[in-house]
Design an enzyme around this catalytic site. Structure first.
Site, PDB file in Angstrom:
ATOM      1  N   HIS A 296       0.813  -1.214   0.000  1.00 12.35           N
ATOM      2  CA  HIS A 296       0.000   0.000   0.000  1.00 12.35           C
ATOM      3  C   HIS A 296       0.844   1.261   0.000  1.00 12.35           C
ATOM      4  CE1 HIS A 296      -3.956  -1.425  -0.566  1.00 12.35           C
ATOM      5  NE2 HIS A 296      -3.541  -2.525   0.015  1.00 12.35           N
TER       6      HIS A 296
ATOM      7  N   CYS B  80      -7.674  -4.232 -12.439  1.00 13.76           N
ATOM      8  CA  CYS B  80      -7.675  -3.074 -11.545  1.00 13.76           C
ATOM      9  C   CYS B  80      -6.507  -3.103 -10.580  1.00 13.76           C
ATOM     10  CB  CYS B  80      -9.000  -2.944 -10.798  1.00 13.76           C
ATOM     11  SG  CYS B  80      -9.297  -4.310  -9.659  1.00 13.76           S
TER      12      CYS B  80
HETATM   13  C1  PEP Z   1      -5.481  -6.270  -6.184  1.00 18.15           C
HETATM   14  O1  PEP Z   1      -5.308  -7.162  -5.352  1.00 18.15           O
HETATM   15  O2  PEP Z   1      -4.894  -6.201  -7.278  1.00 18.15           O
HETATM   16  C2  PEP Z   1      -6.416  -5.169  -5.894  1.00 18.15           C
HETATM   17  C3  PEP Z   1      -6.744  -4.304  -6.817  1.00 18.15           C
HETATM   18  O3  PEP Z   1      -6.884  -5.073  -4.630  1.00 18.15           O
HETATM   19  P1  PEP Z   1      -6.051  -4.525  -3.367  1.00 18.15           P
HETATM   20  O4  PEP Z   1      -4.750  -3.977  -3.863  1.00 18.15           O
HETATM   21  O5  PEP Z   1      -6.912  -3.488  -2.740  1.00 18.15           O
HETATM   22  O6  PEP Z   1      -5.906  -5.760  -2.541  1.00 18.15           O
END
Ligand code: PEP
Ligand code: MG
Length: 557
Positions: free
Chosen positions: A187, A481
């Site tokens: 993150h 995504c």
């Molecule tokens: C992913 O896992 O690629 C995603 C878009 O979700 P997050 O990064 O919020 O886990």
């Protein structure tokens, strides 16, 4: 003499400036006893330290806005809380503890009481520990916790950043981020990219960088230069003056439509997406509105939060993801502490078994927000592994009148069994961040494994292809995504594999659009074959870059 360090490139752009290192965690003070003559002085020092912390936090709260201002105001009030200092003072006088040990013990007792009461007061225990650390830091003369705030622009250097640290970074003063930990899909990386701050993570040797030394980083190449030559540093300091623009309609050279959407988590992100020309939202991460909350937000509060994002996208598509709590995004009201392996634990849609009411009320809120706004709302569930989970989720959505219900494909099982999943799901969205983590058995938070965590891994691309093939059987659209969608060189490969929408941080839209406009669908398919035919991610990326070199050179990518 310059030295060059390498790491994982996570947020493009070049920057140079003085390094400011993150402070080490405040150490737990030892229990030592004062002499009776030292007691009065110790009580006075405690009072001075608590007031200094309160004043600093009050000043910062006044300068901040939104959630950051609220959080700082709460923490400032805690530093001024007479109950905390009175307890610590008693420990100094009765037990003759040093002021730092006394405040440590006093706050521990109070934090336990708060935790016992349960949400929402238990949330305050974390703030209390923050106050404690700040008072102790003041008393023992070390730097307070959190991102330092020098009065000049700087490159932030640290081990890794907590989500809360990253969320309050100001791109006007933080020129770049260099961390020794964190992976490309952590993150820290996602937020750095969203804020447009160049960043390189998992940098070997970052721990040796000293405060104040000049460093240059290239967030696109994954390179950090210590003590760069002054001319190169000066050139990097000229921030990109002009940016490419996106005309709001993604397509390949032959006109095949590829929707270019934005990932958003809050109204500010929605605004940035609109300004960048996003065709809509491909991933609305709803859990970000509730991070740090001990209790489930009321339906009315959820409706208001969702409406603030939906209202920006009248007439356009917004894919709302239901809560993805757990692992790197714990939410105390649905996830449990102490799971031995949280990434493989009760997270995402799996929390709905434990707390079905939470999903139900969230769908109720999404339905009400949809009703009140004009966006075309699609809903999807995170961490789907089976066709059964998909059918249950689609049925739950239908009970609330939400008829376009789909799934995130981020667990390898879902990609492998895509055909049975898409018998139920109206669409799929590949969450490549987690898909990589689970395919490569490589924790997305762990910088040391960054080499494994590439979306160019042929095994990951195989799963993307399988997911698209399974969806095609039922004529269902598949998008991406995860962070892979923001890689302009990878975009034609994903399209060649069958992906028809890409959702990314708004800043990446223009570059991705520009590459796609210059490559036709047949060429995309050839590029996909080239990547799939490679044995490792570096070779795959190199082969594709070589094949479209003139396009990339022309665009300066
Ligand atoms: C992913 O896992 O690629 C995603 C878009 O979700 P997050 O990064 O919020 O886990
Ligand atoms: Mg995910």
């Amino acid at each position: 003499m310059s030295t060059t360090l390498t790491g994982a490139p996570v947020s493009p752009g070049r920057a140079a400036g003085p390094a400011v290192t993150m402070p080490a965690p405040v150490p737990e003070p030892r229990t030592s006893r004062l002499s009776t003559t030292e007691v009065d002085g110790a009580v006075e020092r405690l009072g001075l330290a608590a007031r200094a912390v309160r004043d600093e936090l009050t000043e910062r709260a006044a300068a901040a806005t939104g959630t950051a201002a609220d959080l700082l105001a709460v923490t400032a009030a805690m530093a001024a809380d007479p109950a905390l200092t009175a307890d610590a003072e008693r420990r100094i006088r009765v037990d003759r503890l040093t002021p730092e040990r006394a405040i440590w013990d006093a706050s521990r007792g109070m934090a336990r009481q708060l935790e016992k009461i349960g949400p929402p007061l238990s949330e305050r225990a974390r703030d209390l520990r923050d106050v404690r650390d700040r008072i102790v830091a003041e008393l023992i003369g070390v730097r307070p916790p959190g991102v330092p705030r020098p009065d000049h622009p700087f490159v932030l250097v640290g081990d890794d950043l907590a989500p809360a640290d990253t969320a309050t970074l100001d791109p006007a003063v933080v020129l770049g981020i260099v961390t020794s930990g964190g992976g490309p899909t952590s993150h820290t990386a996602i937020l750095a990219r969203a804020l447009g701050i160049p960043a390189v993570v998992a940098v070997r040797g970052a721990a040796d960088i000293d405060d104040g030394e000049t460093i240059l980083l290239d967030g696109g190449a994954g390179v950090v230069v210590r003590d760069p030559d002054p001319a190169t540093a000066a050139a990097a300091q000229q921030r990109e003056a002009t940016r490419r623009a996106f005309d709001g309609s993604g397509r390949t050279a032959d006109g095949t439509r590829v929707e270019l959407l934005a990932n958003v988590a809050d109204p500010a992100g929605a605004q940035a997406a609109i300004e960048a020309g996003a065709e809509g939202v491909g991933l609305f991460r709803t859990e970000f509105s509730f991070l740090g909350r001990g209790a489930e937000p009321a339906v009315s509060e959820q409706v208001a939060a969702y409406r603030r994002v939906l209202s920006a996208f009248g007439g356009r598509k917004v894919v709302v993801r239901t809560l993805d709590a757990g692992a790197d995004k714990p939410l105390p009201f649905v996830t449990a502490d102490g799971e031995p392996n949280p990434a493989l634990g009760v997270r995402g849609i799996r929390t709905a078994d434990r707390r079905p009411g939470v999903l139900d009320r969230q769908l109720q809120a999404i339905a009400a927000a949809t009703e009140a706004e004009n966006a075309h709302v699609w809903v999807m569930a995170p961490m789907i592994s089976t066709a059964g989970e998909t059918a249950d989720f689609v049925a739950a959505c239908a009970r609330h009148g939400l008829n376009t219900a789909g799934v995130m494909i981020e667990v390898p099982a879902a990609a492998l069994r895509a055909e049975s999943i898409f018998a139920h799901a109206a669409f799929g969205s590949l969450g490549t961040n987690d898909l990589i983590q689970y395919t490569m058995a490589s924790d997305r938070m762990l910088g040391e494994l960054a080499g494994l965590q590439s979306p160019w891994q042929p095994a990951v691309l195989d799963l993307v292809r399988l997911a698209c093939e399974g969806a095609a059987v039922h004529d269902r659209p598949v998008g991406v995504c995860g962070e892979a969608a923001a890689d302009a060189t990878l975009a034609p490969v994903l399209v060649g594999l069958g992906v028809r929408s890409l959702s990314m941080t708004p800043r990446a839209l223009a570059d991705v659009a520009a590459v796609l406009q210059r490559v036709d669908l047949d060429r995309c398919r050839e590029l996909a074959d080239l990547a799939l035919g490679s044995d490792d991610p570096i070779a795959a990326r190199r082969a594709v870059r070589d094949a479209i070199r003139p396009v990339l050179t022309d665009l300066g990518l």
